[in-house]
Structure formats: structure tokens, C-alpha cells
Design an enzyme around this catalytic site. Structure first.
Site, PDB file in Angstrom:
ATOM      1  N   LYS A 171       0.849  -1.200   0.000  1.00  0.00           N
ATOM      2  CA  LYS A 171       0.000   0.000   0.000  1.00  0.00           C
ATOM      3  C   LYS A 171       0.883   1.249   0.000  1.00  0.00           C
ATOM      4  O   LYS A 171       0.618   2.217  -0.725  1.00  0.00           O
ATOM      5  CB  LYS A 171      -0.930  -0.023   1.233  1.00  0.00           C
ATOM      6  CG  LYS A 171      -1.842   1.189   1.371  1.00  0.00           C
ATOM      7  CD  LYS A 171      -3.251   0.885   0.932  1.00  0.00           C
ATOM      8  CE  LYS A 171      -4.148   2.067   0.633  1.00  0.00           C
ATOM      9  NZ  LYS A 171      -4.461   2.988   1.657  1.00  0.00           N
ATOM     10  N   ASN A 213     -11.073  10.811  -8.265  1.00  0.00           N
ATOM     11  CA  ASN A 213     -10.908  11.155  -6.843  1.00  0.00           C
ATOM     12  C   ASN A 213      -9.654  11.992  -6.612  1.00  0.00           C
ATOM     13  O   ASN A 213      -8.681  11.890  -7.352  1.00  0.00           O
ATOM     14  CB  ASN A 213     -10.739   9.891  -5.985  1.00  0.00           C
ATOM     15  CG  ASN A 213     -11.968   9.008  -6.024  1.00  0.00           C
ATOM     16  OD1 ASN A 213     -12.955   9.333  -6.671  1.00  0.00           O
ATOM     17  ND2 ASN A 213     -11.890   7.878  -5.355  1.00  0.00           N
TER      18      ASN A 213
HETATM   19  O1  KPL Z   1      -5.000   5.622  -0.409  1.00  0.00           O
HETATM   20  C1  KPL Z   1      -5.148   6.545  -1.195  1.00  0.00           C
HETATM   21  C2  KPL Z   1      -5.239   7.896  -0.608  1.00  0.00           C
HETATM   22  O2  KPL Z   1      -5.800   8.789  -1.225  1.00  0.00           O
HETATM   23  O3  KPL Z   1      -4.739   8.055   0.507  1.00  0.00           O
HETATM   24  C3  KPL Z   1      -5.154   6.285  -2.674  1.00  0.00           C
HETATM   25  C4  KPL Z   1      -4.926   4.814  -2.902  1.00  0.00           C
HETATM   26  C5  KPL Z   1      -4.078   7.073  -3.337  1.00  0.00           C
HETATM   27  C6  KPL Z   1      -6.476   6.605  -3.323  1.00  0.00           C
HETATM   28  O4  KPL Z   1      -6.707   7.960  -3.490  1.00  0.00           O
END
Ligand code: KPL
Length: 302
Positions: free
Chosen positions: A179, A246
Site C-alpha cells: 500500500k 478522486n
Molecule cells: O489511499 C489513497 C489515498 O488517497 O490516501 C489512494 C490509494 C491514493 C487513493 O486515493
């Protein structure tokens, strides 16, 4: 089973909503204890407004599980406040981006502890509102198990129901690094360029993203993981595609002039690189650029 959720963040709102749908009672824990309702909307269901019972972190906590879905830099101050108010068998779940909190968390509380990371998406358009943007998956691992096997099974099952599908790891660091590898590309770049995740698919970002993934893979290998830079880049690009509309959490933090999780994402990576004597100039450069636009941590965040 009784659940407590710390804070008023978007992932906390998402867990509150999931618990509501599963008929699991929730106690909300905040610094001020001020009650307030949260309007939660999910593309697939009618919006709901929830008003969970709320108390401060430093009152006795009546819960089987406490979920701590805070920013990485808020975790330890919150754990310190709760430490003397948790029952011995209450399981604490840390749910955040980045790495570097596990050892201190184990020193701060003596309760069973789970480290988890999730790709469920949610954001707060306004205070008191949470919009759920996507269903995801969760990776979790026990940092400290409960005294009995039955409690471990029951608490694992509760997390499985709340944030499914939940995959369990013997060593959660592997899932956290995967991650982190994605966050260390998308979050700082979208914060710096003030853009949505999908913008990073443009060819202009390709060589920088490639270099970042090469450096990340070298650090992961030195940490004992198997990492292929091409796979890391492919995964980061897939996340950009899947979340194209997003804004990343770091983009939102920079936009709102809030502290970022940079020290727990790229900062952690740089620290591990130094420990292995590795040079990571692309990450170092990005770290300095984002830290230059990140406000310092306040008293309650440090
Ligand atoms: O985990 C995320 C975040 O915004 O903190 C991602 C995977 C980049 C998705 O926007």
C-alpha cells in the site's frame, strides 16, 4: 459485540455506516466528546443520518473492539489518551496509510492489537458529512493476539464483517509496504500538482513515477520483500485508473492546509533506505517539495 470508533474522519464514518447496516452498536470517541450527527451517502443505498453515542477518549471505554481510523500522526496521541481506559481484552485496530506506528503502539497499550489497511474509499465534503466513493478490500494482521483463541476468532470475524473482504497476514508489513508503494507515488504527486489521481496517467508523469517505483522496490527488497518495480508501477497506474476522479487524501490535506501523512509514507521509506545505505533521490526530492507545503503538526497531532 460492541464497537467504538475514534474520531470524525471519513473512514471512521464509513465504518460507522457499515456497523449501522450490520446492527452493531457504536460508541464514538473524540477529543472533545461533543455529540453530532453524520450524514452518510453511498451510491448504492439511500443516505442515512447517524447520531452515535459520543464520549471523550479519556473515559472508560465499553467496547469489545476500538477502531482507530486516524491519520498516522494522530495515532499515538489518541492511544496515550485511551490507554488507561481500555478493558484488558478490548482489541484495538489501527487503520491508517503509511508505516512506522506499530512499535510505539505496542509500547503504549497492552491490549490485543490489529494493524490494518483498507482500500475502501470515502471523503468528507463538509464537516458532519461522509460520502462513500467505493467498496474495497482490507488487509489485516495481529500485532498482539488476545489471550484466548475464541476471542481472537470472534474479533477477527467482526473485522471481516465490517470491512470485507478482509485478508489476514502473518506479517502485515508485507501488505503495508504494498500500500505504501502506491501511496508514495500517488499521494505526494497529486498533492504537489493539485490534481486528481487520474491526471497521473498523463505521459508527463511516467518517468518520475517509474523512478519512484524503482527506488521503492530496492528498499522493499532490502527489507526482505520480493518487489518488482514494473509491478509496483502497474499497480499505481491501476489505482490511478480506478480512482481517476478522486482526489488523494494528501491532496485534500494540502488543499485544506492540514498536516500530511508524508513523514509516515515517503518519510518512512527514506528512513528504511538510509538504514540499508540506499540512495533514493527521487523520493528525497519529492519529500522535500511536499514538506515545504505541509504545515507543522499542532499540539494534538504530534
Ligand atoms: O489511499 C489513497 C489515498 O488517497 O490516501 C489512494 C490509494 C491514493 C487513493 O486515493
Amino acid at each position: 459485540m460492541k464497537l467504538a470508533i475514534v474520531g470524525n474522519g471519513s473512514i471512521g464514518g464509513l465504518v460507522l455506516y457499515r456497523a449501522h447496516r450490520l446492527d452493531i452498536p457504536v460508541l464514538r470517541l473524540t477529543r472533545t466528546g461533543q455529540a453530532g450527527s453524520i450524514a452518510i451517502s453511498d451510491k448504492e443505498q439511500a443516505p442515512v443520518t447517524l447520531s452515535p453515542m459520543t464520549q471523550t477518549l479519556d473515559m472508560d471505554i465499553d467496547a469489545d473492539m476500538v477502531i482507530v481510523p486516524l491519520k498516522a500522526f494522530q495515532i499515538l496521541p489518541a492511544l496515550k489518551q485511551m490507554a488507561d481506559h481500555l478493558a484488558a481484552q478490548t482489541t484495538v485496530v489501527l487503520l491508517h496509510n503509511g508505516m512506522g506506528t506499530a512499535d510505539k503502539a505496542l509500547e503504549t497499550v497492552s491490549q490485543p492489537l490489529i494493524m490494518a489497511t483498507t482500500s475502501y474509499g470515502a471523503y468528507r465534503p463538509h464537516p458532519g458529512e461522509v460520502t462513500i466513493t467505493g467498496h474495497g478490500s482490507t488487509q489485516a494482521g495481529w500485532l498482539r493476539t488476545p489471550a484466548s483463541r475464541s476471542l481472537k476468532d470472534a474479533h477477527s470475524a467482526l473485522l471481516n464483517r465490517l470491512l470485507p473482504p478482509c485478508q489476514w497476514f502473518e506479517d502485515i508489513r508485507h501488505a503495508q509496504w504494498q500500500k505504501l508503494a502506491v501511496n508514495a507515488v500517488i499521494n505526494p504527486l497529486t498533492a504537489l500538482h493539485r490534481c486528481r489521481n487520474g491526471e497521473l496517467l498523463k505521459p508527463a508523469f511516467h518517468s518520475q513515477m517509474t523512478r519512484l517505483c524503482e527506488e521503492t522496490a530496492a528498499v522493499m527488497e532490502a527489507e526482505g520483500m520480493i518487489a518488482d518495480p514494473r509491478q509496483l508501477l502497474a499497480r499505481a497506474l491501476t489505482v490511478c485508473r480506478q480512482t481517476a476522479d478522486n482526489y488523494s487524501s494528501m491532496n485534500r490535506d494540502v488543499d485544506a492546509h492540514r498536516p500530511t501523512e508524508m513523514e509516515y509514507i515517503t518519510g518512512f521509506l527514506l528512513q528504511r533506505a538510509r538504514a540499508h545505505g540506499l540512495d533514493t533521490p527521487a523520493h528525497q526530492h519529492l519529500f522535500e517539495e511536499v514538506m515545504a507545503i505541509t504545515p507543522p503538526l499542532g499540539d494534538n497531532e504530534a
